[in-house]
Design a protein around this motif. Structure first.
Motif, PDB file in Angstrom:
ATOM      1  N   PRO A  80       0.828  -1.196   0.000  1.00 25.02           N
ATOM      2  CA  PRO A  80       0.000   0.000   0.000  1.00 25.02           C
ATOM      3  C   PRO A  80       0.865   1.250   0.000  1.00 25.02           C
ATOM      4  CG  PRO A  80       0.109  -0.955   2.191  1.00 25.02           C
ATOM      5  CD  PRO A  80       0.797  -1.918   1.274  1.00 25.02           C
ATOM      6  N   ARG A  81       0.250   2.357  -0.427  1.00 25.10           N
ATOM      7  CA  ARG A  81       0.967   3.626  -0.372  1.00 25.10           C
ATOM      8  C   ARG A  81       1.337   3.946   1.061  1.00 25.10           C
ATOM      9  NH1 ARG A  81      -1.301   9.493  -2.485  1.00 25.10           N
ATOM     10  NH2 ARG A  81      -0.104  10.756  -1.037  1.00 25.10           N
ATOM     11  N   GLY A  82       2.582   4.348   1.271  1.00 25.74           N
ATOM     12  CA  GLY A  82       3.067   4.626   2.601  1.00 25.74           C
ATOM     13  C   GLY A  82       3.320   6.096   2.806  1.00 25.74           C
ATOM     14  N   GLU A  83       4.185   6.386   3.760  1.00 23.85           N
ATOM     15  CA  GLU A  83       4.516   7.748   4.128  1.00 23.85           C
ATOM     16  C   GLU A  83       5.992   8.002   3.818  1.00 23.85           C
ATOM     17  OE1 GLU A  83       2.235   9.893   5.048  1.00 23.85           O
ATOM     18  OE2 GLU A  83       0.762   8.285   4.853  1.00 23.85           O
ATOM     19  N   PRO A  84       6.413   9.266   3.860  1.00 22.13           N
ATOM     20  CA  PRO A  84       7.838   9.545   3.665  1.00 22.13           C
ATOM     21  C   PRO A  84       8.677   8.860   4.741  1.00 22.13           C
ATOM     22  CG  PRO A  84       6.535  11.562   3.478  1.00 22.13           C
ATOM     23  CD  PRO A  84       5.617  10.499   3.997  1.00 22.13           C
ATOM     24  N   VAL A  85       9.776   8.267   4.317  1.00 20.14           N
ATOM     25  CA  VAL A  85      10.719   7.641   5.241  1.00 20.14           C
ATOM     26  C   VAL A  85      12.124   8.008   4.779  1.00 20.14           C
ATOM     27  CG1 VAL A  85       9.163   5.710   5.755  1.00 20.14           C
ATOM     28  CG2 VAL A  85      10.857   5.485   3.935  1.00 20.14           C
ATOM     29  N   ARG A  86      13.114   7.603   5.532  1.00 21.54           N
ATOM     30  CA  ARG A  86      14.517   7.711   5.123  1.00 21.54           C
ATOM     31  C   ARG A  86      15.213   6.436   5.559  1.00 21.54           C
ATOM     32  NH1 ARG A  86      19.761   9.345   6.341  1.00 21.54           N
ATOM     33  NH2 ARG A  86      20.735  10.653   4.724  1.00 21.54           N
ATOM     34  N   GLU A  87      15.363   5.528   4.613  1.00 25.19           N
ATOM     35  CA  GLU A  87      15.834   4.180   4.902  1.00 25.19           C
ATOM     36  C   GLU A  87      17.056   3.877   4.028  1.00 25.19           C
ATOM     37  OE1 GLU A  87      14.153  -0.255   3.842  1.00 25.19           O
ATOM     38  OE2 GLU A  87      12.708   1.294   4.412  1.00 25.19           O
ATOM     39  N   LEU A  88      18.231   3.724   4.651  1.00 26.61           N
ATOM     40  CA  LEU A  88      19.444   3.409   3.915  1.00 26.61           C
ATOM     41  C   LEU A  88      19.505   1.910   3.653  1.00 26.61           C
ATOM     42  CD1 LEU A  88      22.085   5.667   5.729  1.00 26.61           C
ATOM     43  CD2 LEU A  88      20.886   6.100   3.577  1.00 26.61           C
ATOM     44  N   LEU A  89      19.700   1.548   2.382  1.00 23.41           N
ATOM     45  CA  LEU A  89      19.725   0.145   1.991  1.00 23.41           C
ATOM     46  C   LEU A  89      21.173  -0.288   1.794  1.00 23.41           C
ATOM     47  CD1 LEU A  89      16.764   0.130  -0.552  1.00 23.41           C
ATOM     48  CD2 LEU A  89      16.719  -0.281   1.918  1.00 23.41           C
ATOM     49  N   PRO A  90      21.586  -1.384   2.419  1.00 25.83           N
ATOM     50  CA  PRO A  90      22.997  -1.804   2.333  1.00 25.83           C
ATOM     51  C   PRO A  90      23.336  -2.361   0.961  1.00 25.83           C
ATOM     52  CG  PRO A  90      21.702  -3.453   3.491  1.00 25.83           C
ATOM     53  CD  PRO A  90      20.783  -2.284   3.266  1.00 25.83           C
ATOM     54  N   ALA A  91      24.593  -2.201   0.561  1.00 26.04           N
ATOM     55  CA  ALA A  91      25.071  -2.732  -0.715  1.00 26.04           C
ATOM     56  C   ALA A  91      25.765  -4.067  -0.490  1.00 26.04           C
ATOM     57  CB  ALA A  91      26.033  -1.747  -1.366  1.00 26.04           C
ATOM     58  N   LYS A  92      25.717  -4.894  -1.526  1.00 25.06           N
ATOM     59  CA  LYS A  92      26.437  -6.170  -1.529  1.00 25.06           C
ATOM     60  C   LYS A  92      27.376  -6.167  -2.725  1.00 25.06           C
ATOM     61  CE  LYS A  92      24.161  -9.845  -2.846  1.00 25.06           C
ATOM     62  NZ  LYS A  92      23.249 -11.004  -2.861  1.00 25.06           N
ATOM     63  N   THR A  93      28.652  -6.461  -2.502  1.00 23.63           N
ATOM     64  CA  THR A  93      29.620  -6.474  -3.587  1.00 23.63           C
ATOM     65  C   THR A  93      29.531  -7.785  -4.361  1.00 23.63           C
ATOM     66  OG1 THR A  93      31.131  -5.049  -2.351  1.00 23.63           O
ATOM     67  CG2 THR A  93      32.061  -6.283  -4.192  1.00 23.63           C
ATOM     68  N   VAL A  94      29.385  -7.670  -5.681  1.00 19.73           N
ATOM     69  CA  VAL A  94      29.236  -8.830  -6.556  1.00 19.73           C
ATOM     70  C   VAL A  94      30.229  -8.692  -7.697  1.00 19.73           C
ATOM     71  CG1 VAL A  94      27.650 -10.089  -8.075  1.00 19.73           C
ATOM     72  CG2 VAL A  94      26.786  -9.028  -5.974  1.00 19.73           C
TER      73      VAL A  94
ATOM     74  N   LYS B 276      33.570  -5.137 -10.554  1.00 21.35           N
ATOM     75  CA  LYS B 276      32.823  -5.462  -9.340  1.00 21.35           C
ATOM     76  C   LYS B 276      31.737  -4.405  -9.169  1.00 21.35           C
ATOM     77  CE  LYS B 276      36.390  -7.958  -6.783  1.00 21.35           C
ATOM     78  NZ  LYS B 276      37.144  -8.034  -5.509  1.00 21.35           N
ATOM     79  N   VAL B 277      30.580  -4.845  -8.756  1.00 26.88           N
ATOM     80  CA  VAL B 277      29.448  -3.933  -8.623  1.00 26.88           C
ATOM     81  C   VAL B 277      28.951  -3.924  -7.188  1.00 26.88           C
ATOM     82  CG1 VAL B 277      28.767  -4.373 -11.019  1.00 26.88           C
ATOM     83  CG2 VAL B 277      27.656  -5.648  -9.171  1.00 26.88           C
ATOM     84  N   ARG B 278      28.299  -2.826  -6.843  1.00 30.63           N
ATOM     85  CA  ARG B 278      27.586  -2.726  -5.579  1.00 30.63           C
ATOM     86  C   ARG B 278      26.112  -2.985  -5.883  1.00 30.63           C
ATOM     87  NH1 ARG B 278      31.717   0.603  -5.722  1.00 30.63           N
ATOM     88  NH2 ARG B 278      30.653   2.070  -7.076  1.00 30.63           N
ATOM     89  N   ARG B 279      25.622  -4.131  -5.419  1.00 28.63           N
ATOM     90  CA  ARG B 279      24.212  -4.477  -5.655  1.00 28.63           C
ATOM     91  C   ARG B 279      23.378  -3.870  -4.525  1.00 28.63           C
ATOM     92  NH1 ARG B 279      23.690  -9.719  -8.472  1.00 28.63           N
ATOM     93  NH2 ARG B 279      24.419  -8.215 -10.031  1.00 28.63           N
ATOM     94  N   LEU B 280      22.500  -2.935  -4.903  1.00 27.92           N
ATOM     95  CA  LEU B 280      21.748  -2.160  -3.924  1.00 27.92           C
ATOM     96  C   LEU B 280      20.277  -2.525  -3.866  1.00 27.92           C
ATOM     97  CD1 LEU B 280      23.651   0.975  -5.023  1.00 27.92           C
ATOM     98  CD2 LEU B 280      23.611   0.249  -2.645  1.00 27.92           C
TER      99      LEU B 280
END
Length: 324
Positions: A17-31, A38-42
């Motif tokens: 469902p539609r949510g509200e404003p947030v600020r959520e940092l998503l961790p990267a995985k090196t592949v 090499k890439v940062r998979r986000l």
């Protein structure tokens, strides 16, 4: 670009469902990809697998590839998605089973729609530029577009928006009344935003969209300072966003209406069930070994063997929802 992991994770997404404003940092995985890349998979990430229809985000570089082969990704298949290749530095050679053969440089949009099935390869040309920096993005196709015929689009002239130290290039969708020529199948937007030192601007957003920001250089202030290589999820219900930069910075703004269908994403396939994905894998294996009919097609001009699909996971591929 391919997910070249030999044990790819099972990625299952569902409606939210539609949510509200947030600020959520998503961790990267090196592949590691082919060659020296090499890439940062986000995205997909723990706890969040999609932003609108955007279902995959890789950020790579800036890498010094002057004495290295650079990107070397052999032919591999896709179904049910669009790939968006976006370069900040360097050049990549795209070839696909439609016969497309194109060198892609900074600021040029390569948009490949897999639809019911396509194969492609991506390589740094020989010779190539000393630096390689860019992003590879996937967009999940909605149900009514999943079986569309595959196609490849190349757009060198993309619309831009400028405002007080900001230059924004519209990759896909519409931003500040500027519309990308790239064809999309769901409401979404992708924008490359360059900020000069001291820039302080407010950009318009769609309240019904959810958004995320990928910082590709510098340290822009987007609800707080973001480090390079960071993906920050901003949620929904925003009508505007303030962007500031103490030093020159660059970011990708990705957004769209929250995707309203359950999907299963495994290896290079986006499907709706485990059986569909399993069949897509089996058809690729049969095709590259010459034991089955052609679904994806041959990538002509590529010297080398195609990627072998990894083994299917031991667990069933079942839709389970959008977040863990």
């Amino acid at each position: 670009m391919s997910d070249t992991s030999t044990r790819p994770a099972v990625e299952v997404c569902g409606p939210a469902p539609r949510g509200e404003p947030v600020r959520e940092l998503l961790p990267a995985k090196t592949v590691a990809l082919g060659g020296s890349t090499k890439v940062r998979r986000l995205l997909p990430a723990l706890g969040r697998r999609m932003v609108g229809a955007w279902c995959f985000v890789d950020h790579y570089g800036p890498d010094d590839v002057a004495a290295a082969p650079g990107m070397q990704v052999p032919p591999h298949p896709h179904i049910g998605l669009q790939t968006v290749s976006w370069l900040l530095e360097g050049t990549v050679h795209h070839r696909d089973s439609l016969g497309s053969d194109k060198l892609i440089g900074p600021g040029e949009l390569a948009l490949m729609t897999a639809g019911r099935g396509i194969a492609h390869a991506e390589q740094s040309p020989d010779p190539h530029a000393p630096l390689l920096h860019g992003a590879q993005l996937w967009v999940a196709l909605p149900g009514d577009a999943r079986a569309t015929a595959p196609r490849f689009e190349f757009h060198a002239g993309l619309p831009t928006v400028t405002d007080r130290g900001m230059r924004a290039t519209v990759l896909l969708g519409e931003f500040a009344q500027a519309v990308s020529p790239g064809r999309v199948h769901s409401p979404l937007v992708g924008v490359d935003v360059e900020l000069a030192a001291g820039a302080d601007v407010v950009i318009p957003l769609e309240p019904d969209f959810e958004y995320a920001v990928l910082t590709v250089s510098g340290e822009p202030d987007v609800d707080g300072v973001l480090d390079p290589g960071t993906l920050c999820y901003l949620g929904c219900s925003r009508s505007q966003l303030r962007l500031r930069a103490a030093s020159a910075s660059r970011l990708l703004l990705l957004g769209g209406v929250p995707f309203g269908e359950e999907i299963v994403m495994w290896w290079n396939f986006v499907g709706r069930s485990g059986d569909e994905v399993r069949a897509a894998r089996a058809q690729w294996q049969a095709e590259i070994t010459g034991t089955g009919p052609v679904r994806y097609g041959e990538v002509t001009g590529y010297s080398g063997v195609p990627l072998t699909a990894p083994a299917m996971p031991p667990v069933p591929l079942r839709p389970r929802g959008r977040t863990r």
